[in-house]
Design a protein around this motif. Structure first.
Motif, short mmCIF file in Angstrom:
data_model
loop_
_atom_site.label_atom_id
_atom_site.label_comp_id
_atom_site.label_asym_id
_atom_site.label_seq_id
_atom_site.Cartn_x
_atom_site.Cartn_y
_atom_site.Cartn_z
N ARG A 103 0.92 -1.24 -0.15
CA ARG A 103 -0.24 0.09 -0.14
C ARG A 103 0.51 1.49 0.01
N ILE A 104 1.77 1.54 0.18
CA ILE A 104 2.72 2.57 0.61
C ILE A 104 3.12 3.02 -0.38
N ASP A 105 3.86 1.41 -1.41
CA ASP A 105 4.27 1.69 -2.77
C ASP A 105 3.02 2.43 -3.31
N GLY A 106 1.72 1.97 -3.36
CA GLY A 106 0.49 2.77 -4.31
C GLY A 106 0.74 4.13 -3.97
N MET A 107 1.71 4.94 -3.37
CA MET A 107 1.34 5.82 -2.32
C MET A 107 2.33 7.11 -2.74
N LYS A 108 3.15 6.16 -3.47
CA LYS A 108 4.72 7.01 -3.85
C LYS A 108 4.32 8.10 -4.98
N GLY A 109 4.84 9.02 -5.07
CA GLY A 109 4.12 10.07 -5.91
C GLY A 109 3.44 11.09 -5.66
N SER A 110 1.96 10.61 -5.16
CA SER A 110 0.87 10.79 -5.12
C SER A 110 0.25 11.77 -3.98
N ILE A 111 1.30 10.80 -3.08
CA ILE A 111 0.43 10.86 -1.75
C ILE A 111 1.88 11.23 -0.89
N LEU A 112 2.80 10.18 -1.07
CA LEU A 112 4.11 10.77 -0.18
C LEU A 112 5.48 10.62 -1.08
N ASN A 113 5.81 11.87 -1.15
CA ASN A 113 7.38 12.21 -1.49
C ASN A 113 8.05 11.15 -1.31
N ASP A 114 9.68 11.63 -1.19
CA ASP A 114 10.34 10.41 -1.86
C ASP A 114 11.15 9.96 -0.19
N GLU A 115 11.24 10.83 0.36
CA GLU A 115 11.60 11.34 1.81
C GLU A 115 11.02 10.56 2.03
N SER A 116 9.39 11.01 2.89
CA SER A 116 8.10 9.79 3.37
C SER A 116 7.71 8.46 2.97
N TYR A 117 7.87 8.25 1.79
CA TYR A 117 8.14 6.99 0.90
C TYR A 117 9.04 5.57 1.39
N ASN A 118 10.80 6.17 1.43
CA ASN A 118 11.92 5.68 1.91
C ASN A 118 11.56 5.08 3.74
N HIS A 119 11.11 6.08 4.28
CA HIS A 119 10.92 6.26 5.54
C HIS A 119 9.86 5.28 6.11
N TRP A 120 8.62 5.31 5.58
CA TRP A 120 7.26 4.28 5.39
C TRP A 120 8.01 3.15 5.16
N SER A 121 8.65 3.00 3.61
CA SER A 121 8.93 1.32 3.36
C SER A 121 10.07 0.66 4.55
N ALA A 122 10.74 1.72 4.86
CA ALA A 122 11.57 1.58 5.74
C ALA A 122 10.95 0.79 7.22
N VAL A 123 9.82 1.48 7.70
CA VAL A 123 9.35 0.94 8.44
C VAL A 123 8.33 -0.72 7.97
N ALA A 124 7.77 -0.85 7.04
CA ALA A 124 6.78 -2.03 6.92
C ALA A 124 8.55 -2.87 6.47
N ARG A 125 9.78 -2.15 6.21
CA ARG A 125 10.58 -3.55 6.01
C ARG A 125 11.17 -3.94 7.38
N PHE A 126 10.97 -3.08 7.92
CA PHE A 126 11.67 -3.13 9.26
C PHE A 126 10.42 -4.94 10.20
N PHE A 127 9.59 -3.97 10.55
CA PHE A 127 8.41 -5.07 10.52
C PHE A 127 8.28 -6.41 9.99
N ARG A 128 8.18 -6.54 9.24
CA ARG A 128 9.30 -7.55 8.55
C ARG A 128 10.03 -8.70 8.69
N GLY A 129 11.51 -8.16 8.69
CA GLY A 129 12.95 -8.84 8.98
C GLY A 129 12.42 -9.41 10.40
N TYR A 130 11.95 -8.64 10.95
CA TYR A 130 11.99 -8.83 13.29
C TYR A 130 10.81 -9.58 13.02
#
Length: 610
Positions: free
Chosen positions: A127-154
């Motif tokens: 869902r974060i991927d679907g928001m890239k550019g339109s709702i999330l700028n690059d910095e926000s997209y990178n951060h929230w992708s990192a949050v999702a990937r952190f929980f997956r790695g956890y």
């Protein structure tokens, strides 16, 4: 996290609810997957749904999963009356779960065969991927992708620690993709390489602050990454003899820890006991993340009540653990020159050992403990003094409100120094005195509180690289430096998450065998006539026992009070059932294997459990 619990309750109210069938019209007032992903604030709110599962603290109410003392009590550090709790002896009928409530397999210190949290993190990332550019700028997209990937790695780090090989899912799998849904287990190293990639992304892209210091940020994530990569790096070394992968994961552990240590945000300015008994950890500079409890919000726990001296500790600290505590001259008791260091009764051990001994255990034998040694670590200094009277809610029942440290600086620096020491044995750079000063010695320089000072407790001498103690009890396959690093972890994390996972990753599960480690079946040295005469009574005849230095058992018969001096033998104690190395990893449930077969697929059982 003062707002943590309120946020979670809000999140529950906003869980996606399917539309009813009335004319197929979407609801204008309910949040669902079609209209939820419209703002960064909603993305942030969704992340809070992971917190209760991963940042458990003291759990809530009577919950015990992943809670110190009440969840983590199975290791070589703790002993019960009667027959010792054992490892499972056969594969269970089922091991699956889809519950979102934290669930823990006690003998593996990790989750059940549950991939719902993997799916949730993959959905989040999608869902974060679907928001890239339109709702999330690059910095926000990178951060929230990192949050999702952190929980997956956890989640995958925990699953791998319990089961070894597990199926890896890097995206949302549709119900129609049977070949993928029912694929067999992937090799653990392949899975952990994927986790490594997720964690690399996290360390490069997650924000250092998301507005609130207790919202997930790069420093908090890095602390956990140092934990998980230390685990996998040492597992690869000691179980799989794969030095390339061991070095890869250990290097990431060091990198993650360095992010925390070099930030300048955290320091050892708290006494040890305040880390666990304080009502508010917001100003504690050693605590990287904590869980806040608030009775007004109905968010309380019960861990302090099991540290208040009245509640029983049926699985209690044993002689093996007590002996591991270093003396305040920095030497094991067999080598120490501290007066009475070789006397293993409670009063002398409190006076001669590292200050964490006094801060972890009550200073008198307690009948409420299976070994008479009672841990009062997870409560403030006042609570235990109310023994024999009524307790206010903060100390009794499930209404406790002391904050729980979720990630501490001490763990980060101990992960860091151990990873460096392990890599040094595999052609890495040698550990320096500066490394020890930034880790073990920084911990040993913690301030003491007034209670400890009044008892005459003194800080422990620093660990010097040119004078590493050569403990006569050291395993011959463990270098002296690594042995002392392991000792430091043992003293630091009593009843916390660490010990069972540590001895598993070190390939030392044999410490759980009394035939090889008899001190796990004993309490401290005690003279019942002077220290605990209330047990020299008729009902204890034939039951109360002590073991002499030579192993001779003396049983109280009503006439031999003067002979009741020795290591306390817990009542009716018996060794746990014999176990083999297969218990390093958990079996999958038979029902899960049958489910695969019913669909025409094969799910491989964990080695040794067929």
């Amino acid at each position: 996290m003062k707002k943590y619990s309120l946020i979670l309750m809000t999140f529950i109210l906003l869980v996606f609810i399917g539309c009813d069938d009335f004319l197929d019209r979407p609801s204008l007032t309910e949040m669902n997957d079609d209209n939820y992903w419209t703002s960064e604030n909603n993305v942030r709110l969704f992340s809070h749904g992971f917190y209760e599962n991963y940042f458990v603290g003291y759990n809530v109410a009577w919950g015990t999963a992943y809670a110190p003392l009440r969840g983590y009590y199975f290791s070589d550090d703790f002993t019960s009356r009667g027959k010792q709790g054992g490892f499972e002896t056969q594969a269970p009928s089922s091991r699956a779960s889809t519950s979102s409530t934290p669930s823990m397999e006690t003998t593996y210190a990790g989750p059940t065969w549950n991939f719902s949290w993997v799916r949730k993190s993959n959905l989040y990332l999608d869902r974060i991927d679907g928001m890239k550019g339109s709702i999330l700028n690059d910095e926000s997209y990178n951060h929230w992708s990192a949050v999702a990937r952190f929980f997956r790695g956890y989640e995958y780090s925990r699953l791998v620690s319990v089961f070894g090989d597990v199926p890896y899912y890097g995206r949302v799998i549709e119900d129609s993709e049977l070949d993928t849904l029912y694929k067999d287990r992937d090799d653990r190293t392949m899975v952990m390489d994927k986790v490594y990639e997720d964690f690399e992304y996290v360390l490069e892209n997650m924000r250092t602050s998301d507005g609130n210091a207790q919202y997930l940020n790069r420093y908090i994530a890095a602390g956990f990454i140092s934990r998980f990569m230390l685990f996998e790096g040492t597992w690869q070394k000691y179980h799989m003899n794969n030095t390339a992968k061991a070095n890869k994961y250990l290097q990431q552990a060091v990198k993650a820890a360095n992010i925390v240590m070099s930030s300048g945000k955290y320091s050892f300015t708290s006494d040890f006991r305040s880390l666990f008994g304080s009502q508010d950890l917001a100003s504690n500079k050693e605590v990287i993340m904590y869980r806040h409890y608030d009775a007004a919000l109905g968010v309380t726990h019960h861990v302090a009540s099991y540290s208040n001296l009245t509640e029983g500790q049926g699985t209690a600290p044993n002689l093996a653990l007590a002996k591991a505590f270093i003396c305040n001259d920095g030497k094991p008791y067999q080598l120490s020159t501290v007066e009475n260091a070789d006397k293993l009764d409670l009063s002398n051990m409190i006076a001669t050992r590292d200050p964490r001994f006094e801060a972890t255990f009550w200073d008198a034998p307690m009948k409420e403990s299976a070994t008479l040694l009672y841990a009062d670590k997870f409560i403030d200094r006042i609570g235990p003094t109310l023994y024999g009277s009524s307790y206010p809610p903060m100390y009794g029942s499930n209404t406790n409100t002391n904050d729980a440290p979720v990630m501490r600086l001490s763990e980060v620096v101990l992960n860091w120094i151990e990873a460096k020491a392990e890599m040094a044995t595999m052609s890495g750079a040698a550990v320096t005195q500066a490394d020890l000063d930034a880790s073990i010695n920084a911990i040993r320089q913690r301030p003491l509180d007034a209670v400890a000072t009044e008892k005459g407790i003194t800080p422990t001498a620093p660990l010097m690289l040119n004078a590493i103690p050569d403990d006569p009890e050291r395993d011959t396959d463990v270098p002296a430096l690594i042995w002392e690093i392991r000792r430091e972890r043992r003293m630091e994390f009593v009843y916390e998450h660490s010990r069972l996972l540590d001895i598993k990753r070190w390939n030392k599960i044999n410490y759980m065998k009394a035939s090889e480690n008899p001190d796990i079946m004993r309490g401290l040295w005690i003279d019942f006539q002077t220290e605990f005469p209330e047990w020299l009574v008729e009902e204890k005849e034939g039951v109360l026992k002590v073991a002499k230095e030579n192993g001779t058992i003396v049983t109280y018969d009503g006439t031999n009070s003067a002979e009741m001096v020795g290591y306390f033998v817990p009542e009716s104690i018996a060794e746990r059932d014999i176990f083999t190395d297969r218990v390093y990893l958990a079996p999958i449930g038979n029902a899960q294997i049958s489910e695969y077969l019913d669909k025409g697929y094969t799910l491989t059982q964990t080695p040794g459990w067929n």
